[in-house]
Design an enzyme around this catalytic site. Sequence first.
Site, PDB file in Angstrom:
ATOM      1  N   ARG A  58     -65.428  17.474   5.642  1.00 52.84           N
ATOM      2  CA  ARG A  58     -65.193  16.963   4.271  1.00 52.84           C
ATOM      3  C   ARG A  58     -65.214  18.116   3.264  1.00 52.84           C
ATOM      4  NH1 ARG A  58     -63.214  12.570   6.803  1.00 52.84           N
ATOM      5  NH2 ARG A  58     -64.746  10.995   7.330  1.00 52.84           N
ATOM      6  N   ASN A  88     -57.479  16.625   8.275  1.00 51.58           N
ATOM      7  CA  ASN A  88     -57.121  15.409   7.517  1.00 51.58           C
ATOM      8  C   ASN A  88     -57.947  15.312   6.241  1.00 51.58           C
ATOM      9  OD1 ASN A  88     -59.509  14.781   8.867  1.00 51.58           O
ATOM     10  ND2 ASN A  88     -59.025  12.607   9.028  1.00 51.58           N
ATOM     11  N   GLU A 139     -56.327  17.217  14.431  1.00 47.91           N
ATOM     12  CA  GLU A 139     -55.815  16.153  15.234  1.00 47.91           C
ATOM     13  C   GLU A 139     -54.515  15.605  14.624  1.00 47.91           C
ATOM     14  OE1 GLU A 139     -59.443  13.389  13.764  1.00 47.91           O
ATOM     15  OE2 GLU A 139     -58.243  12.439  15.288  1.00 47.91           O
ATOM     16  N   ASP A 281     -66.490  14.138  16.793  1.00 50.26           N
ATOM     17  CA  ASP A 281     -65.674  13.452  15.771  1.00 50.26           C
ATOM     18  C   ASP A 281     -66.554  13.075  14.582  1.00 50.26           C
ATOM     19  OD1 ASP A 281     -63.555  12.405  14.419  1.00 50.26           O
ATOM     20  OD2 ASP A 281     -63.285  10.662  15.703  1.00 50.26           O
ATOM     21  N   HIS A 285     -69.037   9.014   6.159  1.00 45.41           N
ATOM     22  CA  HIS A 285     -68.658   8.278   4.937  1.00 45.41           C
ATOM     23  C   HIS A 285     -69.969   7.885   4.270  1.00 45.41           C
ATOM     24  CE1 HIS A 285     -64.479   7.929   6.258  1.00 45.41           C
ATOM     25  NE2 HIS A 285     -64.926   7.544   7.441  1.00 45.41           N
TER      26      HIS A 285
END
Length: 420
Positions: A58, A88, A139, A281, A285
Amino acid sequence: MLDLVLRNATLPDGRVADLAFHEGALVHIGSAGNADEDIQCAGLLCIPAATDMHVHMRGGTQSAKEDWRTGTMAALAGGVTLVVDQPNTLPPLISKDRYLDRIREAQAGALCSFAVNGGVSPGVDPKPLWAAGALAFGEIFAAPSSYGDALTLEELRCALRAIHSLGALATIHCEEVLPGSPDTLLDHHTIRSPEGEVRSLQQIGSVIPTGMRPHICHISSAQSLAVAPGSKEVTPHHLFLSIEHFEEDDTFGRVNPPLRPESERRALFSSWDEIDLIASDHAPHTKEEKLVMFSDAPSGLPGVETMLPLLMNEVSKGTITLSSVIEKTAIAPCRVLGIPPAGFGTGERADFAFYAMDPEMIDPTNLHSRCGWTPYEGMMGVFPSLVISRGRVAYCDGEYSHEPGNWIPGRGYHPSELIE
Ligand code: DOR
Ligand code: ZN
């Protein structure tokens, strides 16, 4: 004069020895003389520290979930000294300039070694990211996920061809997603089913360029292991958590690919020998983001700090061997990535984790991720008391030395090509 000596540590083969370090390298194993820093490690098991090749650190616009400082603190406290960050991010990491900004952000915050993968988007040339230092690509999303848009099969074929022409590694998230909005963990598992994962893997197999060996992210069922092309990654959550572990609509168990029924989790665990490597992974959050209706909740679980402790707890129970844990957390990820592993040999990274092998109950208040929760609360883990990174103490009994982390760029890194 030596920089550091760790005395009387127990090595993975049972031998007791001193480990002597100088200028970031392990220079001697045996009986060592004086050093600037001397630490007694009698009774502590020493293993090569883990490389977690799938984390979402993040930072940037997503710093409320995690940033490089908190994410790498979590990594070190879990025995991980190298994290490989996925692209991402928001916005996604698909340009050279964003990539270089990301590296600067990581250099300012990280407390352990790190690498950053390049993002893959339809029609975007991977070459500038490769020259900027991307360790691998993806990924790559063969199905949509939190902060990841899916590529079509044709787009995947083109992207894999371009990545293969660079000689780079592609890491792929394979799933099939049926229409519908899940209200429960069971719905989520049905919409993103194991059978769909198998079909997605078979489709990927049909578009891989000749000679390319991709890396398949987070395989969630034993059936998929049998058909996956390339190297096979499994997460701790698919090994240790199942739908039955949670209330039926508990958003804190929502992740892509989904958790499976307990029988499937057991089958995956029983396939331990067929798994190439474990990666977390780590996808934190905030609690606020998770405390919404199931259908609206983001997918993802934190896991970098608990990955090795959960596995070391299994070692202490005798369920899996120590050598298999070292292979799947320290050696295989680096083999797949084409970088030196942590280890005792010449040319290997002088990164180690030390364990008293005392299982303890996993308690979120003892963990370091900014998200402040863990899906493993109440389960048992064996945590390291001492972690060495690049031949120096990085973490000891809850304290950090706060040395900055080291960036590991990929083979395509070419700084002179970055100047326009
Ligand atoms: O559950 C997931 N969360 N799966 C992914 O592939 C992405 C991740 C995230 O970034 O939150
Ligand atoms: Zn991921």
